[in-house]
Write a protein that holds these residues in place. Structure first.
Motif, short mmCIF file in Angstrom:
data_model
loop_
_atom_site.label_atom_id
_atom_site.label_comp_id
_atom_site.label_asym_id
_atom_site.label_seq_id
_atom_site.Cartn_x
_atom_site.Cartn_y
_atom_site.Cartn_z
N LYS A 1 1.13 -1.23 -0.10
CA LYS A 1 0.07 -0.48 0.52
C LYS A 1 1.14 1.12 0.15
N TRP A 2 0.47 2.26 -0.57
CA TRP A 2 1.11 3.42 -0.43
C TRP A 2 1.16 4.34 0.15
N LEU A 3 1.60 4.79 0.99
CA LEU A 3 1.46 6.02 2.51
C LEU A 3 2.30 7.49 1.55
N LEU A 4 1.13 8.52 2.48
CA LEU A 4 1.60 10.12 2.24
C LEU A 4 2.71 9.55 3.24
N ASN A 5 3.54 10.36 2.45
CA ASN A 5 5.58 10.70 3.20
C ASN A 5 5.58 11.54 3.81
N THR A 6 5.68 12.75 2.54
CA THR A 6 5.66 14.38 2.88
C THR A 6 4.91 15.25 2.41
N PHE A 7 4.51 15.98 2.30
CA PHE A 7 3.98 17.45 1.15
C PHE A 7 4.45 18.08 1.65
N TYR A 8 4.75 19.23 0.69
CA TYR A 8 5.33 21.09 1.01
C TYR A 8 4.67 21.57 -0.38
N PHE A 9 4.99 22.86 0.11
CA PHE A 9 4.67 23.91 -0.64
C PHE A 9 5.44 25.12 -0.91
N ASN A 10 6.05 25.68 -1.76
CA ASN A 10 7.06 26.92 -1.87
C ASN A 10 6.92 27.71 -2.88
N ASP A 11 7.30 29.08 -2.97
CA ASP A 11 7.58 29.77 -3.84
C ASP A 11 8.70 29.66 -4.10
N ASP A 12 9.69 28.78 -4.66
CA ASP A 12 10.45 28.62 -4.78
C ASP A 12 11.21 28.36 -6.01
#
Length: 143
Positions: free
Chosen positions: A125-136
């Motif tokens: 099964k797949w797990l959400l490990n990380t998510f992020y957002f930025n303006d770079d």
């Protein structure tokens, strides 16, 4: 320019891991990321981020604190970036059969933000490990 970063790390209490939902296939990981970006691109960032709540691997209190942080930044983003104009899919990167990363651009009237979603498959099964957002956006050219 305003610098915004929303980072959710995988180094969290083990109790939270048991509560996070998994995804049955790699196609479902893309569907989840696209659903988030659909809301985000339609000026509904908090609604989009809320879609991730069942999949995050940390406590509800930590998630809510991050949502409050984002909520407090939205007026500043509106002022600096303007209205959201939608999103573009940038890339999908696979590392073996274990990791997949999706990158999207959120387009605004005067700027853009990059969104990153990383999913991990420890077994079946797949797990959400990380998510992020930025303006770079410049970092996209270093890939």
């Amino acid at each position: 320019m305003i610098r915004i970063l929303f980072l959710l790390a995988a180094l969290l209490p083990l109790q939270a891991f048991a509560e996070a939902r998994s995804l049955a296939s790699i196609e479902k990981t893309k569907e989840l990321a696209e659903a988030v970006m659909s809301d985000v691109g339609n000026n509904a960032m908090l609604k989009g981020l809320a879609l991730l709540k069942p999949y995050v691997m940390f406590s509800e209190a930590e998630f809510n604190a991050q949502m409050n942080n984002v909520s407090s930044q939205l007026p500043v983003m509106d002022q600096h970036y303007g209205k959201s104009l939608g999103y573009d899919f940038v890339s999908k990167e696979l590392i073996g059969d274990t990791l997949v990363k999706y990158i999207f651009l959120q387009k605004f009237e005067r700027h853009l933000m990059t969104w990153h979603f990383i999913f991990y498959k420890p077994k079946d099964k797949w797990l959400l490990n990380t998510f992020y957002f930025n303006d770079d956006s410049a970092a996209l050219f270093l890939r």
